[in-house]
Design a protein around this motif. Structure first.
Motif, PDB file in Angstrom:
ATOM      1  N   THR A  96     -20.445  -6.625  42.011  1.00  0.00           N
ATOM      2  CA  THR A  96     -21.516  -6.912  42.706  1.00  0.00           C
ATOM      3  C   THR A  96     -22.124  -8.123  42.501  1.00  0.00           C
ATOM      4  O   THR A  96     -22.653  -8.854  43.368  1.00  0.00           O
ATOM      5  N   GLU A  97     -21.962  -8.722  41.186  1.00  0.00           N
ATOM      6  CA  GLU A  97     -22.436 -10.108  41.013  1.00  0.00           C
ATOM      7  C   GLU A  97     -21.590 -11.137  41.198  1.00  0.00           C
ATOM      8  O   GLU A  97     -21.888 -12.372  40.763  1.00  0.00           O
ATOM      9  N   MET A  98     -20.417 -10.846  41.809  1.00  0.00           N
ATOM     10  CA  MET A  98     -19.682 -12.055  41.910  1.00  0.00           C
ATOM     11  C   MET A  98     -19.669 -12.743  43.316  1.00  0.00           C
ATOM     12  O   MET A  98     -19.591 -11.854  44.422  1.00  0.00           O
ATOM     13  N   SER A  99     -20.129 -13.978  43.388  1.00  0.00           N
ATOM     14  CA  SER A  99     -20.301 -14.322  44.921  1.00  0.00           C
ATOM     15  C   SER A  99     -19.328 -15.617  45.027  1.00  0.00           C
ATOM     16  O   SER A  99     -18.710 -16.229  44.185  1.00  0.00           O
ATOM     17  N   LYS A 112     -18.027 -21.204  50.035  1.00  0.00           N
ATOM     18  CA  LYS A 112     -19.588 -20.745  49.629  1.00  0.00           C
ATOM     19  C   LYS A 112     -20.104 -21.294  48.372  1.00  0.00           C
ATOM     20  O   LYS A 112     -19.362 -21.631  47.599  1.00  0.00           O
ATOM     21  N   GLU A 113     -21.303 -21.025  48.306  1.00  0.00           N
ATOM     22  CA  GLU A 113     -21.966 -21.622  46.980  1.00  0.00           C
ATOM     23  C   GLU A 113     -21.714 -20.505  45.950  1.00  0.00           C
ATOM     24  O   GLU A 113     -21.688 -19.322  46.165  1.00  0.00           O
ATOM     25  N   LEU A 114     -21.522 -21.216  44.711  1.00  0.00           N
ATOM     26  CA  LEU A 114     -21.203 -20.228  43.587  1.00  0.00           C
ATOM     27  C   LEU A 114     -22.724 -19.953  42.993  1.00  0.00           C
ATOM     28  O   LEU A 114     -23.152 -20.791  42.408  1.00  0.00           O
ATOM     29  N   ILE A 115     -23.130 -18.652  42.989  1.00  0.00           N
ATOM     30  CA  ILE A 115     -24.266 -18.331  42.427  1.00  0.00           C
ATOM     31  C   ILE A 115     -23.761 -17.805  40.909  1.00  0.00           C
ATOM     32  O   ILE A 115     -23.226 -16.628  40.866  1.00  0.00           O
ATOM     33  N   PHE A 124     -25.276 -10.797  47.282  1.00  0.00           N
ATOM     34  CA  PHE A 124     -24.559 -11.947  46.776  1.00  0.00           C
ATOM     35  C   PHE A 124     -23.172 -12.140  47.498  1.00  0.00           C
ATOM     36  O   PHE A 124     -22.651 -13.325  47.506  1.00  0.00           O
ATOM     37  N   SER A 146     -33.106 -14.644  48.764  1.00  0.00           N
ATOM     38  CA  SER A 146     -33.079 -15.679  47.796  1.00  0.00           C
ATOM     39  C   SER A 146     -31.773 -15.314  47.060  1.00  0.00           C
ATOM     40  O   SER A 146     -31.171 -16.057  46.509  1.00  0.00           O
ATOM     41  N   GLN A 147     -31.297 -14.131  47.042  1.00  0.00           N
ATOM     42  CA  GLN A 147     -29.953 -13.605  46.345  1.00  0.00           C
ATOM     43  C   GLN A 147     -28.614 -14.202  47.158  1.00  0.00           C
ATOM     44  O   GLN A 147     -27.529 -14.113  46.665  1.00  0.00           O
ATOM     45  N   MET A 148     -28.787 -14.358  48.624  1.00  0.00           N
ATOM     46  CA  MET A 148     -27.528 -14.764  49.412  1.00  0.00           C
ATOM     47  C   MET A 148     -27.187 -16.090  49.001  1.00  0.00           C
ATOM     48  O   MET A 148     -28.153 -17.031  48.885  1.00  0.00           O
ATOM     49  N   PRO A 149     -26.030 -16.387  48.596  1.00  0.00           N
ATOM     50  CA  PRO A 149     -25.453 -17.812  48.734  1.00  0.00           C
ATOM     51  C   PRO A 149     -25.558 -18.695  50.018  1.00  0.00           C
ATOM     52  O   PRO A 149     -25.285 -17.983  50.901  1.00  0.00           O
TER      53      PRO A 149
END
Ligand code: SF4
Lengths: 286, 145
Positions: free
Chosen positions: A197-200, A52-55, B47, B71-74
């Motif tokens: 929470t903010e780890m994608s 997956k994309e890394l945000i 996320f 917009s927050q979903m990868p």
């Protein structure tokens, strides 16, 4: 010989951890009368997360996550090399600090709350973890893991109280209910996903792999209680680890999350009663 | 191995549903339907989600939230509109505050009709969404090359 153990740990701990996690999910599902996912599900999850994309929410979080993984690997490698147990435990808590920093580096209030709860959890389990090292020293006369596993009798005979205490606090480390305050394996908790929470994508995958290393490391410490100089004690240790893991899964399924005060007080009481009394008796008879 | 459809994680958002559809979504998690057997996890975190499941039509208050979550979903990600309200606005369509279906604010990949949508058809819709998800992942890989 010891080097083989270390290499085996570094290579196979994520595999073993993933399989155990898969087993955990199936057992939990069966306890809830569900079919549950495949045993390989954790590996599918990892594969997906890496694709997956890394945000990136900032430019340090990924690095801090990576440090968490590497430092856990070092801690485990030390244990499986037969080095100093005290050192392993200290490095283990250092690793956790990196996770806390990773979580507090982002701006999400949920992640920050998770980080402060993680800190609280450390306060809860750290005293007992240190007492365990002291217990091994009193029982076997050394902090060296290689000496501990060469003892004539298993350490569990000297430190049953510490073993029970360690089982109690291991639920925090394994992020099992009722102690999964900072983040939970299960869906929906009061603060989204807490520290993660903010780890994608890849960031979360790295965190998961680190948790597998940690799981195997903890089971390694559990087996220290059983292994002595005889060969069959290794088999006993493996069976005991299986039982401990099952007990933690069962506990996870039958209990609800507690408040932070109950977590802290109950852990300290268990540390004092089970750990403290055990250490006192050890000091008297040894 | 790294097919995203093997471990799709769901994010469920109630845009303005009457709660009928939400209960049916939660139904899918119960032992009878058990969507975890497909590796699906109902996560609360955009996320970490791959599928955005929305019930109810969009109104002027939730429009912002829907856009934000999306917009927050990868990437790759898909959107499933559950229930006739989420598809077109349904019986609330004429209300002064309702904008209409989810596709008036973000692109929707799968529409699940029904009032309330039955768990079987929700699972069916999610399975359809998985195919779309795989295609999107393939397209993403080709883009990278
Ligand atoms: S489709 Fe029916 S059950 Fe679902 S949100 Fe709309 S009115 Fe409620």
């Amino acid at each position: 010989m010891n080097v083989c153990f270390v290499i085996a740990y570094l290579l196979f701990a994520p595999l073993l951890g993933g399989l155990l996690d898969g087993t955990d999910r199936i057992i939990s599902a069966r306890m809830q009368r569900r079919k549950g996912p495949s045993i390989l599900q954790p590996f599918y999850d990892l594969g997906k997360l890496f694709s997956k994309e890394l945000i990136a929410v900032n430019n340090v979080q990924f690095l801090l996550n990576l440090s968490y993984l590497v430092i856990l690997m070092i801690a485990g490698a030390l244990l499986f090399f037969g080095a100093d147990l005290l050192m392993t435990l200290f490095i283990l808590s250092t690793a956790d600090m990196f996770l806390i920093m990773a979580a507090s580096s982002d701006s999400s209030p949920y992640a920050n709350m998770g980080a402060s709860r993680e800190m609280l959890q450390m306060m809860a389990y750290e005293p007992l973890t240190l007492l365990i090292a002291v217990g091994f020293y009193l029982a076997e006369g050394s902090f060296q893991v290689s000496d501990i596993i060469d003892a004539p009798v298993s350490a569990i005979l000297w430190m049953p109280g510490l073993f029970v205490g360690f089982m109690y606090t291991a639920a925090i480390k394994l992020r099992k209910s009722p102690f999964d305050l900072s983040t939970s394996h299960h869906a929906h908790q009061e603060m989204v996903k807490g520290i993660t929470t903010e780890m994608s994508g890849p960031a979360l995958a790295i965190m998961n792999i680190a948790e597998y290393y940690e799981l195997v490391l903890l089971l390694g410490i559990f087996s220290l209680f059983f292994i002595n100089s005889t060969w069959w004690s290794w088999i006993v240790a493996i069976i005991a680890c299986g039982l401990v893991f099952f007990a933690e899964t069962l506990w996870d399924n039958v209990s609800a999350r507690v408040k932070w005060k109950s977590l802290l007080y109950s852990c300290w009481i268990v540390t004092l009663v089970a750990g403290g009394v055990n250490i006192l008796i050890l000091m008297l008879i040894k | 191995m790294n097919k995203v459809s093997k471990s799709p994680w769901l994010l469920h958002y109630d845009a303005s549903s009457c709660n009928g559809c939400d209960i049916e979504v939660l139904d899918c998690l119960t032992p009878k339907y058990d969507i975890e057997r497909f590796g699906i996890i109902n996560t609360g975190d955009p996320f970490q989600a791959d599928i955005l499941l929305i019930t109810g039509g969009v109104n002027s208050q939730t429009e912002r939230v829907v856009k934000q979550l999306y917009s927050q979903m990868p990437e790759p990600k898909v959107v499933v509109a559950v229930g006739i309200c989420a598809c077109t606005g349904g019986i609330f369509k004429e209300c002064y505050n309702i904008k209409g279906g989810i596709d008036t604010v973000i692109p929707v990949d799968v529409y699940v009709p029904g009032c309330a949508a039955r768990p079987e058809s929700i699972i069916d819709g999610v399975m359809k969404a998985l195919k779309v998800l795989d295609e999107k992942q393939k397209a993403m890989k080709e883009d990278r090359r």
